[in-house]
Motif scaffolding. Structure first.
Motif, PDB file in Angstrom:
ATOM      1  N   HIS A 344       0.899  -1.180   0.001  1.00  0.00           N
ATOM      2  CA  HIS A 344       0.029   0.183   0.037  1.00  0.00           C
ATOM      3  C   HIS A 344       0.732   1.489  -0.160  1.00  0.00           C
ATOM      4  CE1 HIS A 344      -3.059   2.864   2.205  1.00  0.00           C
ATOM      5  NE2 HIS A 344      -3.273   2.590   0.807  1.00  0.00           N
ATOM      6  N   GLU A 345       0.953   2.061  -1.048  1.00  0.00           N
ATOM      7  CA  GLU A 345       1.851   3.069  -1.202  1.00  0.00           C
ATOM      8  C   GLU A 345       1.333   4.477  -0.827  1.00  0.00           C
ATOM      9  OE1 GLU A 345       2.485   2.814  -5.535  1.00  0.00           O
ATOM     10  OE2 GLU A 345       3.952   1.220  -5.423  1.00  0.00           O
ATOM     11  N   GLY A 346       0.424   4.464   0.022  1.00  0.00           N
ATOM     12  CA  GLY A 346       0.004   5.629   0.646  1.00  0.00           C
ATOM     13  C   GLY A 346      -0.673   5.374   1.935  1.00  0.00           C
ATOM     14  N   ALA A 347      -1.352   6.444   2.557  1.00  0.00           N
ATOM     15  CA  ALA A 347      -2.205   6.445   3.579  1.00  0.00           C
ATOM     16  C   ALA A 347      -3.563   6.839   3.521  1.00  0.00           C
ATOM     17  CB  ALA A 347      -1.513   7.460   4.684  1.00  0.00           C
ATOM     18  N   ASP A 348      -4.517   5.860   3.887  1.00  0.00           N
ATOM     19  CA  ASP A 348      -5.944   6.144   3.678  1.00  0.00           C
ATOM     20  C   ASP A 348      -6.695   6.879   4.857  1.00  0.00           C
ATOM     21  OD1 ASP A 348      -5.865   4.704   1.249  1.00  0.00           O
ATOM     22  OD2 ASP A 348      -6.519   3.052   2.053  1.00  0.00           O
ATOM     23  N   MET A 349      -7.235   7.797   4.453  1.00  0.00           N
ATOM     24  CA  MET A 349      -8.160   8.517   5.637  1.00  0.00           C
ATOM     25  C   MET A 349      -9.405   9.020   5.071  1.00  0.00           C
ATOM     26  SD  MET A 349      -5.022  11.711   5.650  1.00  0.00           S
ATOM     27  CE  MET A 349      -3.336  11.363   5.488  1.00  0.00           C
ATOM     28  N   ALA A 350     -10.216   8.363   6.127  1.00  0.00           N
ATOM     29  CA  ALA A 350     -11.468   8.377   6.014  1.00  0.00           C
ATOM     30  C   ALA A 350     -12.584   9.439   6.618  1.00  0.00           C
ATOM     31  CB  ALA A 350     -12.331   7.048   6.463  1.00  0.00           C
ATOM     32  N   ALA A 351     -13.229  10.100   6.146  1.00  0.00           N
ATOM     33  CA  ALA A 351     -14.208  11.154   6.578  1.00  0.00           C
ATOM     34  C   ALA A 351     -15.467  11.046   5.657  1.00  0.00           C
ATOM     35  CB  ALA A 351     -13.579  12.504   6.402  1.00  0.00           C
ATOM     36  N   GLY A 352     -16.360  12.151   5.841  1.00  0.00           N
ATOM     37  CA  GLY A 352     -17.734  12.112   5.283  1.00  0.00           C
ATOM     38  C   GLY A 352     -17.264  12.494   3.840  1.00  0.00           C
ATOM     39  N   HIS A 353     -18.418  12.005   2.858  1.00  0.00           N
ATOM     40  CA  HIS A 353     -18.475  12.255   1.478  1.00  0.00           C
ATOM     41  C   HIS A 353     -18.600  13.829   1.396  1.00  0.00           C
ATOM     42  CE1 HIS A 353     -19.234  11.156  -2.766  1.00  0.00           C
ATOM     43  NE2 HIS A 353     -19.935  12.236  -2.748  1.00  0.00           N
ATOM     44  N   GLY A 354     -17.504  14.259   0.397  1.00  0.00           N
ATOM     45  CA  GLY A 354     -17.670  15.729  -0.011  1.00  0.00           C
ATOM     46  C   GLY A 354     -16.583  16.385   0.926  1.00  0.00           C
ATOM     47  N   THR A 355     -15.805  15.918   1.875  1.00  0.00           N
ATOM     48  CA  THR A 355     -14.879  16.469   2.745  1.00  0.00           C
ATOM     49  C   THR A 355     -14.086  17.405   2.111  1.00  0.00           C
ATOM     50  OG1 THR A 355     -15.453  14.948   4.463  1.00  0.00           O
ATOM     51  CG2 THR A 355     -13.300  16.532   4.739  1.00  0.00           C
ATOM     52  N   PRO A 356     -13.597  18.646   2.390  1.00  0.00           N
ATOM     53  CA  PRO A 356     -12.762  19.497   1.200  1.00  0.00           C
ATOM     54  C   PRO A 356     -11.235  18.808   1.518  1.00  0.00           C
ATOM     55  CG  PRO A 356     -13.969  20.930   2.681  1.00  0.00           C
ATOM     56  CD  PRO A 356     -14.367  19.481   3.156  1.00  0.00           C
ATOM     57  N   ILE A 357     -10.581  18.695   0.283  1.00  0.00           N
ATOM     58  CA  ILE A 357      -9.046  17.996   0.459  1.00  0.00           C
ATOM     59  C   ILE A 357      -8.178  19.370  -0.164  1.00  0.00           C
ATOM     60  CG2 ILE A 357      -7.465  16.366  -0.789  1.00  0.00           C
ATOM     61  CD1 ILE A 357      -9.868  14.676  -0.751  1.00  0.00           C
ATOM     62  N   TYR A 358      -7.116  19.429   0.537  1.00  0.00           N
ATOM     63  CA  TYR A 358      -6.108  20.619   0.382  1.00  0.00           C
ATOM     64  C   TYR A 358      -4.891  20.029  -0.158  1.00  0.00           C
ATOM     65  CZ  TYR A 358      -9.770  22.685   3.086  1.00  0.00           C
ATOM     66  OH  TYR A 358     -11.170  23.222   3.483  1.00  0.00           O
ATOM     67  N   ALA A 359      -4.223  21.115  -0.815  1.00  0.00           N
ATOM     68  CA  ALA A 359      -2.802  20.852  -1.228  1.00  0.00           C
ATOM     69  C   ALA A 359      -1.779  20.722  -0.106  1.00  0.00           C
ATOM     70  CB  ALA A 359      -2.285  21.633  -2.346  1.00  0.00           C
ATOM     71  N   THR A 360      -0.970  20.007   0.118  1.00  0.00           N
ATOM     72  CA  THR A 360       0.097  19.922   1.315  1.00  0.00           C
ATOM     73  C   THR A 360       1.301  20.698   0.969  1.00  0.00           C
ATOM     74  OG1 THR A 360       0.910  17.928   0.589  1.00  0.00           O
ATOM     75  CG2 THR A 360      -0.894  17.834   2.106  1.00  0.00           C
ATOM     76  N   ALA A 361       1.454  21.279  -0.335  1.00  0.00           N
ATOM     77  CA  ALA A 361       2.492  22.143  -0.498  1.00  0.00           C
ATOM     78  C   ALA A 361       2.391  23.022  -1.932  1.00  0.00           C
ATOM     79  CB  ALA A 361       3.867  21.525  -0.546  1.00  0.00           C
ATOM     80  N   ASP A 362       3.119  23.899  -2.160  1.00  0.00           N
ATOM     81  CA  ASP A 362       3.176  24.692  -3.383  1.00  0.00           C
ATOM     82  C   ASP A 362       3.617  23.557  -4.495  1.00  0.00           C
ATOM     83  OD1 ASP A 362       2.558  26.583  -1.718  1.00  0.00           O
ATOM     84  OD2 ASP A 362       4.462  27.670  -1.918  1.00  0.00           O
ATOM     85  N   GLY A 363       3.131  23.934  -5.612  1.00  0.00           N
ATOM     86  CA  GLY A 363       3.373  22.909  -6.791  1.00  0.00           C
ATOM     87  C   GLY A 363       2.457  23.147  -8.065  1.00  0.00           C
ATOM     88  N   VAL A 364       2.775  22.229  -8.971  1.00  0.00           N
ATOM     89  CA  VAL A 364       1.828  22.421 -10.190  1.00  0.00           C
ATOM     90  C   VAL A 364       1.153  21.103 -10.506  1.00  0.00           C
ATOM     91  CG1 VAL A 364       2.116  22.722 -12.668  1.00  0.00           C
ATOM     92  CG2 VAL A 364       3.770  23.980 -11.130  1.00  0.00           C
TER      93      VAL A 364
END
Length: 448
Positions: A344-364
């Protein structure tokens, strides 16, 4: 044979359960039903079994209800504790940010105060040099005046000797004697004037020495004040840089290489040419100790700024700002759909459907669309060869080629692609090699 066994069984039971007869009367006749001991035993046993089954079922249902209530209550308590911990961490992060901003503001104010003190110190140094030059000129004038006074006294003595010698001579020397007396009076007046000037110059020299001592004392106080300010600023910089340096090292990054790369990317210079200050000897002015310490502080401040830029370029922030639950960590696990062990190449985080997801750093944004297995996915390329991936989104809020900053909303949580429920699959890759994203999140826990 069977009837004989039943009869023996009835006889044996008859000792404990007597035979019963059930009479049924009607208007014209009377009938009865004979209940043998075996029939009574079977009916009683069936009733007992039925009652026992009812009691056991009721107890099981009651225990199940109590257990479910306890589990729900425990889940509510765990959720409340988790929310309290999340709120405490958020408050701690806000306090850390406020402390860093306050330290930067104090540093700016201190640098402005240092600049004012340096200007005052340079002005006092210039006044001291002017006073030293004036004192030297006064001393030269005083020495020249004293030499002239001694010469005048010697000439006066010679004239007095000549006058005394000529008074004993003939009368032709009287006009000459009168001239000598006039010259003597003139010299006496000149000597008196020179003596007054000498006293004035001596008083000016004494005042100049006192002023020089006062300026030296004031300079010493300014140096002590500057030393305290420099010590405070150096401690503030050390306190500000230490958590950032620790954060990078916990994430397994080389701070020297990061700082060099950031410095190479932000190295623009320019501006009008300013002549270099040159001393009277024709060489460049030698910097003072305070100027060297101020230069070192500016270098440390530049290093702090480089740390801040590097922290914004690396994925140290959380992709979720709402309450969530870790459902699957990074590493080997049993696949939820295939049942086979895989990486498993990442981490799974569960919350409610439609929860906002944000960029963790500056980038393209290099990918914003459907990817097999990931569903709706956003891929962001960061500095220093790092990349983050956000999978199973329900909605995309960015486009390919778009530049994003840390904290920008890039999508909503969903269950698209190969997924068993609503969650976010978050990956961090270094040179296309997946690494544990919680390493970066934990490293920044005491900073952001």
């Amino acid at each position: 044979m069977t009837a004989r066994l039943i009869h023996r069984f009835d006889v044996a039971l008859g000792r404990y359960i007597p035979e019963q007869r059930l009479f049924l009367r009607s208007e014209d006749s009377t009938r009865f039903v004979r209940l043998t001991p075996s029939s009574i035993f079977l009916i009683g046993s069936g009733a007992a079994v039925l009652v026992a089954w009812a009691m056991i079922s009721s107890a099981l249902l009651l225990m199940d209800g109590i257990g479910a209530g306890n589990l729900r209550e425990q889940a509510r308590r765990d959720q409340a504790l988790y929310d309290t911990r999340i709120n405490a961490l958020a408050e701690e992060r806000d306090r850390r940010v406020e402390e860093v901003l306050a330290a930067q503001e104090r540093f700016s104010l201190a640098m402005a105060e240092v600049s004012k003190m340096q200007s005052a110190l340079l002005a006092s140094e210039e006044r001291r040099r002017e006073l030293e030059t004036g004192i030297e000129v006064v001393q030269k004038t005083l020495r020249r005046t004293l030499a002239e006074r001694d010469q005048a006294r010697a000439a006066q003595a010679q004239l007095v000797a000549k006058i005394e010698g000529t008074e004993q001579g003939d009368d032709t020397a009287k006009p000459r004697t009168a001239d000598m007396q006039d010259m003597l009076a003139f010299l006496s007046s000149a000597l008196d004037t020179a003596a007054m000037e000498r006293e004035t110059v001596a008083a000016d020299a004494a005042a100049a020495y006192e002023l020089a001592e006062a300026l030296a004392y004031e300079r010493k106080l300014v140096e002590q004040r500057n030393d305290r300010i420099f010590n405070t600023l150096e401690e503030a910089l050390a306190i500000s840089v230490e958590p950032l340096d620790k954060m990078f090292r916990k994430a397994g990054l080389s701070t020297d290489e990061l700082i060099d790369e950031v410095r190479e990317g932000y190295n623009g210079i320019g501006g009008p040419l300013v002549p270099i200050a040159v001393s009277s000897k024709g060489s460049a002015a030698t910097p003072t100790a305070d100027e060297l310490r101020a230069s070192e502080l500016l270098n440390r401040l530049d290093e702090l700024n480089l740390y801040r830029i590097a922290a914004e370029k690396l994925p140290f922030a959380m992709p979720l700002k709402s309450a969530f639950r870790y459902t699957s960590p990074f590493g080997m696990r049993r696949h939820p759909t295939t049942g086979r062990y895989s990486m498993h190449e990442g981490a799974d985080m569960a919350a409610g459907h439609g929860t906002p997801i944000y960029a963790t750093a500056d980038g393209v944004v290099t990918k914003a669309g459907w990817v097999s297995g990931y569903g709706r996915m956003v891929k962001i390329k960061h500095e220093f060869g790092l990349e983050t991936r956000y999978g199973h989104l329900s909605r995309l809020r960015v486009k390919e080629g778009q530049r994003v900053s840390r904290g920008d909303r890039i999508g909503d949580m969903g269950s698209s692609g190969r997924s068993t429920g609503t969650h976010l699959h978050y990956e961090v890759r270094v040179g296309d090699t997946p690494v544990n994203p919680t390493t970066y999140i934990k490293a920044a826990r005491d900073v952001f």
